[in-house]
Design an enzyme around this catalytic site. Sequence first.
Site, PDB file in Angstrom:
ATOM      1  N   TYR A 157       0.859  -1.188   0.000  1.00 46.36           N
ATOM      2  CA  TYR A 157       0.000   0.000   0.000  1.00 46.36           C
ATOM      3  C   TYR A 157       0.888   1.228   0.000  1.00 46.36           C
ATOM      4  O   TYR A 157       1.863   1.302   0.756  1.00 46.36           O
ATOM      5  CB  TYR A 157      -0.891   0.009   1.243  1.00 46.36           C
ATOM      6  CG  TYR A 157      -1.746   1.248   1.397  1.00 46.36           C
ATOM      7  CD1 TYR A 157      -2.806   1.496   0.518  1.00 46.36           C
ATOM      8  CD2 TYR A 157      -1.505   2.166   2.410  1.00 46.36           C
ATOM      9  CE1 TYR A 157      -3.602   2.628   0.666  1.00 46.36           C
ATOM     10  CE2 TYR A 157      -2.301   3.303   2.566  1.00 46.36           C
ATOM     11  CZ  TYR A 157      -3.346   3.528   1.691  1.00 46.36           C
ATOM     12  OH  TYR A 157      -4.129   4.646   1.842  1.00 46.36           O
ATOM     13  N   ASP A 183       9.423   2.952  -0.332  1.00 44.83           N
ATOM     14  CA  ASP A 183       8.359   3.591   0.439  1.00 44.83           C
ATOM     15  C   ASP A 183       8.539   3.185   1.900  1.00 44.83           C
ATOM     16  O   ASP A 183       8.100   2.121   2.324  1.00 44.83           O
ATOM     17  CB  ASP A 183       6.985   3.180  -0.094  1.00 44.83           C
ATOM     18  CG  ASP A 183       5.850   3.836   0.701  1.00 44.83           C
ATOM     19  OD1 ASP A 183       6.151   4.597   1.649  1.00 44.83           O
ATOM     20  OD2 ASP A 183       4.671   3.591   0.383  1.00 44.83           O
ATOM     21  N   LYS A 210       4.568   8.805   9.049  1.00 44.65           N
ATOM     22  CA  LYS A 210       4.343   8.161  10.345  1.00 44.65           C
ATOM     23  C   LYS A 210       5.347   8.621  11.422  1.00 44.65           C
ATOM     24  O   LYS A 210       5.160   9.689  11.984  1.00 44.65           O
ATOM     25  CB  LYS A 210       4.256   6.650  10.149  1.00 44.65           C
ATOM     26  CG  LYS A 210       3.044   6.327   9.230  1.00 44.65           C
ATOM     27  CD  LYS A 210       2.638   4.882   9.119  1.00 44.65           C
ATOM     28  CE  LYS A 210       1.297   4.787   8.383  1.00 44.65           C
ATOM     29  NZ  LYS A 210       1.287   4.088   7.126  1.00 44.65           N
TER      30      LYS A 210
END
Length: 428
Positions: A142, A237, A265
């Site tokens: 994702y 990523d 994050k």
Amino acid sequence: MSRNQELFERAKKFIPGGVNSPVRAFGSVGGTPRFIARALGARVWDADGREFIDYVGSWGPAILGHAHPAVIEAVHDAAVGGLSFGAPTEGEVELAERLCSLLPSLEQVRLVSSGTEATMSAIRLARGFTARDAIVKFEGCYHGHSDSLLVKAGSGLLTFGTPSSGGVPADFTRHTLVLEYNNVEQLEQTFARLGDTIACVIVEPFAGNMNLVKPTPEFVQALRAVTEKHGSVLIYDEVMTGFRVDLACAQGLHGVRPDLTTLGKVIGGGMPMAAFGGRADIMACIAPLGPVYQAGTLSGNPVAVAAGLATLALIAEPGFHARLSRQTARLCSGLTQAAADAGVAACADSVGGMFGLYFRAGVPQRFSEMQQCDAQSFRRFFHAMLDQGIYLAPSAFEAGFVSIAHDDALIDATVAAAKKAFALVAAG
Ligand SMILES: *Cc1c(COP(=O)(O)O)cnc(C)c1O
């Protein structure tokens, strides 16, 4: 009616599904989502005043535990000085310097407000830099919810993907190739045939959005080799793995220098903050230096930057990640043992402060293997844990997160609860 139920009913009236991000709705485990009233360290409290040991950690950011006093103080001090200016600040410079000094592959970096923005911008940049359209992603990874990334594998090998979400025109995913994670042969075949048309490969260097799936060393090597050979941009990523698996991130553990990296994050310490960066010659294509457009009203927000700087300072302390990894491994061996003792086919695995709990006999290496997890048993396990005050990710297919505030006593209490929960699962 519990306060959680009451709030959920109210929420559903004015917020679609009652939540502002879908997994929060408890759709795959059933029941009522817990509305969080406050959090401290490894614990959260819901609207009914019940206390939980938290293994969601805001889906990754809460690496120090919740509401760490140094982070709260930094946020407070920054807020008092003004919330947003739309002009450069010293804090942004400091954070960019810090990120580039922690990650040797980052020569330059730009701050944005979400992981979705970071990956979307990195892909646009890779396309602008290479003047190519095609991109490669892997099934089960994702990378945020931008159009060209909401895509599932096409019907056959080496076909372009089809949209996995409503509202995404097939034309938008026409340039996205979806390959299988850890399938070196397929990757090499694809590059042999189409390599010179591929702008970039974007990959989760430890996949954390199909539960946790680790890459094989061969896959890691092949990714760097084929992209280098064909002049494609390799994008790591690291929105989830960045500073979560190690201070040197996944790329440090792999010994790989990607061309671009996306972060999020942890680097915002719980505030909306993300970044993308990498090779200076690629970053020079971004406006105002180059033709690839990218901008943001709240980019580099001073309060988020302050939270990020305070967080990075604390996790850079010697031994931080060694301790975090040890605690997470302690949890995983406890869970695996508890499952075995109860005769349940389940196991757990971790890297740094993230872990996977799999309701199948072995640790999965591929999306198809991960999908064999027994979601029904997980659902029973999840609620048995929740009843005992353990808050796990409400899905069999999400990774879990441990913070530095999860000490031996909390880990052992979690394993003790898991013993009872696995016994319930075994009883059927
Ligand atoms: C969470 C995540 C994103 C998206 O970040 P948001 O801040 O939710 O937009 C992108 N990539 C990975 C690997 C993620 O885990």
